[in-house]
Design a protein around this motif. Structure first.
Motif, PDB file in Angstrom:
ATOM      1  N   GLU A 133      10.069   1.171  -4.080  1.00  0.00           N
ATOM      2  CA  GLU A 133      10.209   0.345  -5.285  1.00  0.00           C
ATOM      3  C   GLU A 133       9.149   0.689  -6.328  1.00  0.00           C
ATOM      4  O   GLU A 133       9.320   0.402  -7.508  1.00  0.00           O
ATOM      5  N   LYS A 134       8.076   1.340  -5.878  1.00  0.00           N
ATOM      6  CA  LYS A 134       7.011   1.665  -6.830  1.00  0.00           C
ATOM      7  C   LYS A 134       7.290   2.936  -7.623  1.00  0.00           C
ATOM      8  O   LYS A 134       6.593   3.226  -8.597  1.00  0.00           O
ATOM      9  N   ASP A 186       7.234   9.278 -13.469  1.00  0.00           N
ATOM     10  CA  ASP A 186       5.975   8.743 -12.967  1.00  0.00           C
ATOM     11  C   ASP A 186       4.764   9.321 -13.682  1.00  0.00           C
ATOM     12  O   ASP A 186       3.742   8.660 -13.794  1.00  0.00           O
ATOM     13  N   LYS A 223      11.372   9.538  -2.849  1.00  0.00           N
ATOM     14  CA  LYS A 223      11.603   8.106  -3.006  1.00  0.00           C
ATOM     15  C   LYS A 223      12.177   7.532  -1.710  1.00  0.00           C
ATOM     16  O   LYS A 223      11.779   6.468  -1.258  1.00  0.00           O
ATOM     17  N   VAL A 242       3.549   6.530  -9.522  1.00  0.00           N
ATOM     18  CA  VAL A 242       3.013   6.964  -8.232  1.00  0.00           C
ATOM     19  C   VAL A 242       2.892   8.485  -8.246  1.00  0.00           C
ATOM     20  O   VAL A 242       3.740   9.185  -8.803  1.00  0.00           O
ATOM     21  N   ARG A 251       3.957   7.343 -16.819  1.00  0.00           N
ATOM     22  CA  ARG A 251       3.431   6.025 -16.407  1.00  0.00           C
ATOM     23  C   ARG A 251       1.969   6.143 -15.988  1.00  0.00           C
ATOM     24  O   ARG A 251       1.145   5.299 -16.303  1.00  0.00           O
ATOM     25  N   TYR A 291       6.991   2.865  -0.006  1.00  0.00           N
ATOM     26  CA  TYR A 291       7.110   1.911  -1.116  1.00  0.00           C
ATOM     27  C   TYR A 291       8.013   2.491  -2.228  1.00  0.00           C
ATOM     28  O   TYR A 291       7.548   2.760  -3.333  1.00  0.00           O
ATOM     29  N   THR A 319       6.796   3.706 -11.528  1.00  0.00           N
ATOM     30  CA  THR A 319       5.722   2.926 -12.125  1.00  0.00           C
ATOM     31  C   THR A 319       4.430   3.716 -12.185  1.00  0.00           C
ATOM     32  O   THR A 319       3.392   3.189 -12.556  1.00  0.00           O
ATOM     33  N   SER A 374       9.554   7.435   1.074  1.00  0.00           N
ATOM     34  CA  SER A 374       8.347   6.684   0.794  1.00  0.00           C
ATOM     35  C   SER A 374       8.349   5.316   1.471  1.00  0.00           C
ATOM     36  O   SER A 374       9.399   4.729   1.727  1.00  0.00           O
TER      37      SER A 374
END
Lengths: 151, 493
Positions: free
Chosen positions: B290-291, B96, B283, B296, B99, B288, B294, B286
């Motif tokens: 799926e994020k 992350d 994860k 986070v 990203r 979200y 990307t 969380s």
């Protein structure tokens, strides 16, 4: 990877056989009073067993996993050159003295991957040799060999 | 003495000018090592070990510890900016962190990882401060059977946790134990496997072997396959995470700190495992998941916190039991023993200055790193661009001189090179160096305690199951050995 695994397993089996023979000269003692040979012999026996397990595993398994990246010919050349340089350094260090051996070592290593300009190679090698000498000999007062030329 | 007197004593040691300097140097070198790929913390500690022989023991351990936790800080910088983890504990941070950098949020990622590391590092040190003395007192009742069971459990766990095949890891551990038998028998003094070599009479030196396996082997591997990576060009602005970042990161940092600390105590590469587990946990928790991946911020904050508190946690078994649980702790043990100091249950009461000074220096060091890392990021990034052509000869030179300076003995250089070659080839076929080096250090402890136990019990192995602590450790060991056979979960490499 399968072939590599089989080779390593075979090498380990023969190594443990050799070590078993070598450890033979130490007295095992008894379980009540274990002697010098007790621990090494036990370990070598375990090593032999595990190597055999590895061998069986390697033979039974099909080629599925990916091994580490293949090394190209120039990769091997770089490795061989680097190793040879370092072994050479170890052999001449006490005869040639620290400063000179380090300078030569650096010159050779700096040219192991690509060939930068000689002026650059010499400058970096010289500065490094002097700086490292200063660090070790003066700041840390580690005795470094002087060599035949007296420095 | 109560804890405040102790802490005060510690700071009086840590704040001495020379110790402040060594703490600073350690953190600086550590950050450097973390930033530069191609040299891990184990290699760095190994080659700086030789420099610490002439220092006061407190300064020596303060500097070496600085390298260790400094590397944890530095490693994350390169993960975030270049997607190259400087060392394995910051592999997850790439996911992350990089990203975020691509989205122009490099500043926030670097900031949260530095603050998270600082908070977690402090938490870890506090934990270490309270837990180590307690464990040390408990360990006073340990006899040879407990020590044998402890070393056995430690080695098994490390082998279990090593990536790849457990059989290979166990083979490495046994080879390490065998390497540990070289030299004089710890009980009878008889020579083993020395073949008349004077250098080997005291066994393989820890430094040449560690530098070979972790320093030389790593360089050879990099030389084999040269990779070119470009530094991601980005303007880093706003290093301070904003309010939302903090809100999102608070819980991950707290969880990461606690998790990392406890995983750090267990044998194995604590910081590495802690960072992975923390990422997985964040994860899962969380809203979200799926994020994740990307960019986070939770994915950076949690693992970065976890690996730093694990660093502190991993000192506990060494300082209170005298049992190193990872390759790097084995080197710390070596550093202390060179000064004639035996870590173990008596360590804290015998050397309060050293223990508390070390603890206090970790607070100081963590604060220094926070100050050091954020403003200097520009310099670290520029350093990353040092071409490998220049970097690798320097690493090799330091290894060569470092080993030679130990005893002015060329044979030790040869030993280092030999282990470098062995380490390189073993690594290529999936054998890791960590179980080996740990086993080599634990070997003599293990042999002595095993033989003494058998002498006490007159050859009866029931001595290892009749004593409660021992029995628990043996059951744990057996479980870790048998588990993989039944589960078939772990593929053989």
């Amino acid at each position: 990877m399968r072939r590599a695994n089989i080779t390593v397993a075979l090498a380990l089996v023969s190594a443990s056989a050799f070590l078993l023979f070598e450890a033979g000269r130490f007295n095992f003692g008894t379980l009540r009073v274990p002697q010098t040979g007790f621990f090494p012999k036990t370990l070598v026996t375990l090593l032999l067993l595990l190597s055999l397990v590895l061998l069986v595993q390697a033979l039974r398994r099909k080629e599925t996993e990916r091994g580490s990246e293949k090394i190209a010919a120039d990769g091997w050349t770089r490795i061989a050159a680097t190793l040879a340089t370092m072994i050479g350094f170890a052999l001449v260090l006490e005869w040639l003295g620290f400063l000179l051996s380090t300078f030569v070592l650096m010159v050779l290593l700096l040219r192991a991957i690509e060939a930068p300009r000689w002026s650059k190679v010499f400058t970096v090698a010289l500065v490094t040799a002097l700086a490292v000498y200063g660090l070790f000999a003066w700041l840390l007062s580690v005795p470094l060999p002087a060599g035949v030329l007296g420095f | 003495m109560d804890i405040f007197t102790n802490v005060a004593l510690g700071f009086s040691v840590a704040l001495r000018p020379e110790n402040l300097l060594f703490c600073f140097l350690g953190s600086l070198v550590g950050t450097l090592v973390g930033v530069l790929p191609g040299l891990g913390p184990v290699g760095a500690v190994a080659f700086l070990l030789s420099l610490t022989f002439k220092m006061e023991p407190a300064s020596a351990i303060i500097m070496l510890a600085g390298i260790y936790y400094g590397a944890m800080y530095g490693g994350s910088t390169t993960s975030i900016l270049v997607n190259i983890p400087g060392e394995t504990a910051s592999v997850v941070t790439c996911l992350d962190g990089y990203r975020m950098a691509r989205q122009g949020r490099a500043g926030a990622a670097l900031g949260i990882s530095a603050f998270g590391s600082f908070i977690a590092g402090t938490f870890g040190v506090v934990g270490l401060m309270f837990l180590a003395p307690v464990l040390g007192r408990a360990a006073l009742s340990f006899g040879p059977p407990e020590y044998f069971a402890l070393t056995l459990a430690g080695l098994t766990l490390v082998s279990y946790l090593t990536q790849g095949s457990m059989v290979k890891a166990l083979i490495m551990a046994i080879l390490g134990l065998l390497a540990g038998t070289v030299g004089m028998d710890p009980i009878s003094g008889e020579e083993r496997f020395t073949y008349g070599t004077l250098t080997l009479r005291d066994g393989f030196g820890l430094v040449p072997v560690a530098m070979g396996l972790f320093g030389i082997a790593e360089v050879l591997e990099n030389l084999a396959v040269l990779s070119t990576q470009s530094v991601y060009q980005t303007k880093i602005h706003g290093l301070l995470p904003n309010r939302k970042d903090w809100r999102d990161s608070a819980a991950p940092i707290a969880r990461g700190s606690a998790l990392g600390f406890f995983l750090g105590i267990l044998p194995g590469p604590g910081p590495v495992i802690a960072s992975f587990v923390s990422y997985a946990m964040e994860k899962r928790l969380s809203r979200y998941p799926e994020k994740f991946g990307t960019g986070v911020i939770e994915g950076v904050a949690g693992p970065e916190a976890a690996n730093n508190s694990a660093t502190a946690g991993s000192f506990i078994p060494l300082l209170s039991l005298g049992i190193p649980t990872s390759a790097i702790m084995a080197l710390f043990m070596g550093a202390l023993m060179i000064h004639g100091i035996q870590p173990g249950p008596l360590f804290i009461s015998k050397y309060p200055e050293l223990f508390w000074g070390f603890i206090a220096s970790m607070y100081v060091g963590n604060a220094m790193l926070l100050v050091l890392n954020l403003p200097l990021i520009g310099i670290w990034v520029r350093l990353l661009k040092t071409p490998y052509v220049i970097l690798f000869p320097l690493i090799l030179l330091f290894c060569l001189i470092g080993v030679y300076s130990l005893n002015a003995n060329v044979t030790e250089i040869i030993i280092m090179l030999a282990f470098g070659i062995i380490g390189f080839f073993m690594r290529r076929v999936g054998f890791e160096g960590a179980p080996f080096i740990l086993a080599m250090v634990l070997g003599p402890i293990m042999e002595t305690s095993l033989r003494q136990s058998l002498l006490i019990s007159r050859g009866n192995f029931m001595i290892f199951v009749n004593r409660p602590i021992c029995a628990v450790l043996i059951v744990v060991t057996a479980a870790f050995l048998i588990w993989p056979i039944f589960m078939r979960k772990r593929k053989d490499d």
